[in-house]
Design a protein around this motif. Structure first.
Motif, PDB file in Angstrom:
ATOM      1  N   VAL A  35       5.768 -10.666   2.369  1.00 13.48           N
ATOM      2  CA  VAL A  35       5.875 -10.356   0.937  1.00 13.48           C
ATOM      3  C   VAL A  35       5.569 -11.581   0.072  1.00 13.48           C
ATOM      4  CG1 VAL A  35       7.409  -9.580  -0.904  1.00 13.48           C
ATOM      5  CG2 VAL A  35       7.550  -8.531   1.368  1.00 13.48           C
ATOM      6  N   SER A  36       6.329 -12.676   0.264  1.00 12.96           N
ATOM      7  CA  SER A  36       6.227 -13.821  -0.656  1.00 12.96           C
ATOM      8  C   SER A  36       4.846 -14.477  -0.605  1.00 12.96           C
ATOM      9  CB  SER A  36       7.326 -14.844  -0.356  1.00 12.96           C
ATOM     10  OG  SER A  36       7.290 -15.240   1.007  1.00 12.96           O
ATOM     11  N   TRP A  37       4.334 -14.721   0.599  1.00 16.43           N
ATOM     12  CA  TRP A  37       3.014 -15.343   0.730  1.00 16.43           C
ATOM     13  C   TRP A  37       1.941 -14.434   0.119  1.00 16.43           C
ATOM     14  CZ3 TRP A  37       1.088 -19.984   2.093  1.00 16.43           C
ATOM     15  CH2 TRP A  37      -0.270 -20.075   2.423  1.00 16.43           C
ATOM     16  N   GLN A  42      -1.924 -12.915  -4.089  1.00 17.80           N
ATOM     17  CA  GLN A  42      -2.382 -11.629  -4.628  1.00 17.80           C
ATOM     18  C   GLN A  42      -3.001 -10.748  -3.550  1.00 17.80           C
ATOM     19  OE1 GLN A  42      -4.937 -12.809  -7.936  1.00 17.80           O
ATOM     20  NE2 GLN A  42      -3.172 -13.063  -9.281  1.00 17.80           N
ATOM     21  N   GLN A  43      -2.262 -10.666  -2.441  1.00 15.01           N
ATOM     22  CA  GLN A  43      -2.662  -9.818  -1.323  1.00 15.01           C
ATOM     23  C   GLN A  43      -1.718  -8.627  -1.222  1.00 15.01           C
ATOM     24  OE1 GLN A  43      -2.478 -12.474   2.036  1.00 15.01           O
ATOM     25  NE2 GLN A  43      -4.240 -13.691   1.386  1.00 15.01           N
ATOM     26  N   CYS A 190       6.576 -11.153  14.689  1.00 13.71           N
ATOM     27  CA  CYS A 190       5.371 -10.938  13.880  1.00 13.71           C
ATOM     28  C   CYS A 190       4.229 -11.900  14.170  1.00 13.71           C
ATOM     29  CB  CYS A 190       5.723 -11.044  12.393  1.00 13.71           C
ATOM     30  SG  CYS A 190       7.064  -9.959  11.888  1.00 13.71           S
ATOM     31  N   GLY A 191       4.491 -12.904  15.011  1.00 14.95           N
ATOM     32  CA  GLY A 191       3.450 -13.855  15.332  1.00 14.95           C
ATOM     33  C   GLY A 191       3.519 -15.125  14.502  1.00 14.95           C
ATOM     34  N   HIS A 192       2.772 -16.133  14.954  1.00  9.50           N
ATOM     35  CA  HIS A 192       2.849 -17.465  14.349  1.00  9.50           C
ATOM     36  C   HIS A 192       2.370 -17.473  12.907  1.00  9.50           C
ATOM     37  CE1 HIS A 192       2.691 -21.839  14.082  1.00  9.50           C
ATOM     38  NE2 HIS A 192       1.491 -21.702  13.544  1.00  9.50           N
ATOM     39  N   GLN A 193       1.318 -16.726  12.599  1.00 12.95           N
ATOM     40  CA  GLN A 193       0.754 -16.806  11.259  1.00 12.95           C
ATOM     41  C   GLN A 193       1.733 -16.300  10.213  1.00 12.95           C
ATOM     42  OE1 GLN A 193      -2.337 -18.322  10.629  1.00 12.95           O
ATOM     43  NE2 GLN A 193      -1.343 -18.341   8.626  1.00 12.95           N
ATOM     44  N   VAL A 194       2.409 -15.201  10.489  1.00 13.64           N
ATOM     45  CA  VAL A 194       3.388 -14.663   9.535  1.00 13.64           C
ATOM     46  C   VAL A 194       4.532 -15.650   9.350  1.00 13.64           C
ATOM     47  CG1 VAL A 194       5.058 -12.815   9.090  1.00 13.64           C
ATOM     48  CG2 VAL A 194       2.806 -12.261  10.027  1.00 13.64           C
ATOM     49  N   ALA A 195       5.013 -16.239  10.462  1.00 14.36           N
ATOM     50  CA  ALA A 195       6.091 -17.227  10.366  1.00 14.36           C
ATOM     51  C   ALA A 195       5.645 -18.443   9.569  1.00 14.36           C
ATOM     52  CB  ALA A 195       6.553 -17.636  11.766  1.00 14.36           C
ATOM     53  N   ALA A 199       7.180 -19.701   6.036  1.00 12.77           N
ATOM     54  CA  ALA A 199       7.716 -21.059   5.885  1.00 12.77           C
ATOM     55  C   ALA A 199       7.055 -21.769   4.705  1.00 12.77           C
ATOM     56  CB  ALA A 199       7.498 -21.846   7.172  1.00 12.77           C
ATOM     57  N   LYS A 200       5.750 -21.690   4.618  1.00  9.56           N
ATOM     58  CA  LYS A 200       5.038 -22.396   3.545  1.00  9.56           C
ATOM     59  C   LYS A 200       5.390 -21.825   2.174  1.00  9.56           C
ATOM     60  CE  LYS A 200       1.056 -21.960   5.710  1.00  9.56           C
ATOM     61  NZ  LYS A 200      -0.389 -22.017   6.040  1.00  9.56           N
ATOM     62  N   SER A 201       5.548 -20.538   2.095  1.00  9.37           N
ATOM     63  CA  SER A 201       5.857 -19.939   0.794  1.00  9.37           C
ATOM     64  C   SER A 201       7.254 -20.303   0.320  1.00  9.37           C
ATOM     65  CB  SER A 201       5.701 -18.412   0.858  1.00  9.37           C
ATOM     66  OG  SER A 201       6.653 -17.845   1.734  1.00  9.37           O
ATOM     67  N   HIS A 202       8.126 -20.673   1.249  1.00  9.56           N
ATOM     68  CA  HIS A 202       9.489 -21.086   0.890  1.00  9.56           C
ATOM     69  C   HIS A 202       9.685 -22.594   1.012  1.00  9.56           C
ATOM     70  CE1 HIS A 202      11.209 -17.030   0.461  1.00  9.56           C
ATOM     71  NE2 HIS A 202      10.331 -16.695   1.395  1.00  9.56           N
TER      72      HIS A 202
END
Length: 331
Positions: A35-37, A42-43, A190-195, A199-202
């Protein structure tokens, strides 16, 4: 598990005197994965988790900071969950462990039904009380490691680790390690990319493998052996010198064998390891607050070889000295 066909169900366990941030923070991270990322870029938003707070009989709980949390459901009514998270105990440990005994049967029921179980910080005590951690690897807050070992000798405790995993049981270390635990679990589902995106978005670091960075030598002084305390005090004042086991024992009227036995019994580690902890702690302080070169620091804390010191430092902190300075130096 990069594209789940349904949101994974996460149940946060609520009880009185829990650490509120463990509950609400983990709920936020799980709920905002996908959600946050996406909002930032704007995805399309795709929540990966359905999150709920469950308490005994669905009653509200009051956390250790007097925040009142209302449950989504009664724990007894949870028939299935992909993941059950046990938060940090924020109140008196013995009192809360007694008060939460009615939760044990439901934790066991969900675990036997296939749920992953995760516990944060002193919440691992509650999980250990159920017996689920017996003969499994676990971690807990570094300051409670000795108490944990004494209380649960059948658990393979590894307090240096920030997060542990064995089978479908996960544990995390000190209080705010809930975000390390939550990000690991997001990666699992969910896999590494979602994690990584979460992390980056927070503005969080995705990997902090060890909590020894935060544990000082004082963690080994929580005991009542005055003779060993005197030896520790002496070592704290003279750790830059060439201390020897024989010299320490003779100076304090013990044999080397007696010193090792009593030191390990009181502190949980040997005198040599305590000496290493003192020197590493001082080295960390120099790296944080000074511009001294590594060579100068190594000499100042009682070592001679920079390479061997650097290997020791990385083994204990998970970071090379240069990485540690870059991350923790006071600007």
């Amino acid at each position: 598990m990069n594209s789940p066909s349904r949101p994974f169900s996460v149940t946060l366990l609520g009880f009185d005197a829990a650490l509120s941030s463990t509950i609400t923070g983990a709920m936020d991270l799980f709920a905002l994965a996908g959600v946050s990322w996406q909002r930032i870029h704007q995805q399309p938003v795709t929540p990966f988790f359905s999150v709920q707070l469950a308490t005994l009989h669905g009653h509200p709980v009051t956390t250790v900071n007097q925040l009142k949390l209302h449950a989504h459901c009664a724990l007894q009514d949870v028939e299935h969950t992909d993941l059950l998270v046990v938060p940090t105990i924020g109140g008196d440990l013995n009192e809360i462990l007694t008060a939460t005994r009615p939760l044990h049967a439901h934790i066991h029921r969900l675990w036997q039904g296939g749920a992953d179980i995760a516990a944060n910080c002193t919440g691992t005590f509650l999980l250990a009380e159920t017996g689920i951690l017996n003969h499994k690897v676990a971690t807990t807050h570094w300051g409670y490691a000795r108490q944990f070992r004494e209380r649960y000798p059948e658990v393979n405790l590894q307090p240096a680790k920030m997060v542990t995993q064995q089978d479908n049981v996960y544990c995390a270390g000190g209080g705010m390690a809930w975000f390390d635990l939550t990000l690991l679990l997001i990666e699992r589902y969910c896999g590494h990319q979602v994690a990584s995106d979460t992390a980056k978005s927070h503005v969080l670091d995705l990997s902090r493998p060890r909590q020894t960075i935060y544990a000082g030598s004082r963690q080994h002084k929580f005991h009542q052996d005055t003779d060993i305390l005197n030896i520790q005090n002496y070592m704290e004042q003279h750790f830059t010198e060439a201390l020897t086991l024989t010299g320490l024992a003779h100076q304090h009227n013990m044999t080397p064998r007696t010193l090792i036995r009593r030191f390990k019994q009181a502190c949980g580690i040997t005198p040599l390891h305590y000496l290493q902890a003192l020197r590493l702690e001082q080295a960390r302080k120099y790296l944080e607050v000074s511009t001294m070169s590594l060579d100068t620091i190594v000499t100042a804390v009682g070592y001679e070889d920079v390479s061997s010191f650097s290997r020791l430092f990385k083994r204990h902190t998970g970071l090379a000295p240069s990485q540690y300075r870059s991350q923790y130096a006071k600007r």
